[in-house]
Write a protein that holds these residues in place. Structure first.
Motif: not given
Ligand code: 293
Ligand code: CA
Ligand code: CA
Length: 160
Positions: A125-131, A145-149
């Motif tokens: 489900g990543e990267p999902n650019d949450t928010g 890996w996770n995309d993250r702020s």
């Protein structure tokens, strides 16, 4: 005639012997350091050395810390490098930022903001650019890996 050079040749031979001795002790030191590194990190066939000292910081601090130490924030280019970083994350049980981001163009992840990545290990489900505000990348303890702020506190892992 050979006469002219005998003392010079002997002098050079001495210098070579000295250098060979110095080289041998350098090799001994390097071999010992490799053994210590392998003991700490697990055997690495990699050229890259990854290291953490337990300090943490956001993405900007992590980059600055590694740069001050004469290295770079870790950015794995292969699954073997990914595994080496993962072992450190597991040891500290704390996720770490990688030097990979999509700050320039949303969805295009680059090493050190320059080169498009050629290897990835995204969690499902990543990267999902949450928010709409996740442009940095963290590695979890499972190596994914996770995309993250970019402003979270993460373990700092440098590569040398
Ligand atoms: C959403 C869905 C979660 C996911 C999370 C991360 C945040 O909350 O499943 O783990 O985003 O992608 O970076
Ligand atoms: Ca993003
Ligand atoms: Ca995410």
């Amino acid at each position: 005639k050979a006469e002219c050079c005998i003392t010079e040749v002997k002098h050079l031979q001495n210098q070579i012997r000295n250098l060979q001795g110095q080289l041998k002790s350098l090799q001994d030191i390097i071999n010992k350091k490799h053994k210590v590194e392998d003991f700490i990190n697990g055997s690495q066939t990699n050229e890259k050395l990854f290291a953490a000292n337990g300090s943490a910081g956001d993405y900007k601090t992590s980059k600055a810390t590694c740069s001050q130490a004469g290295g770079h924030l870790a950015s794995p280019r292969t699954s073997s490098e990914n595994g080496a970083i993962q072992r450190i994350i597991q040891r500290y049980n704390k996720a770490a930022y990688l030097d990979i981001n999509d700050m320039q163009t949303e969805g295009i992840f680059k090493y050190q903001s320059v080169e498009v990545i050629g290897y990835a290990n995204w969690a499902p489900g990543e990267p999902n650019d949450t928010g709409g505000e996740e442009d940095c990348v963290e590695m979890y303890t499972d190596g994914r890996w996770n995309d993250r702020s970019c402003g979270e506190e993460r373990l700092i892992i440098c590569e040398f």
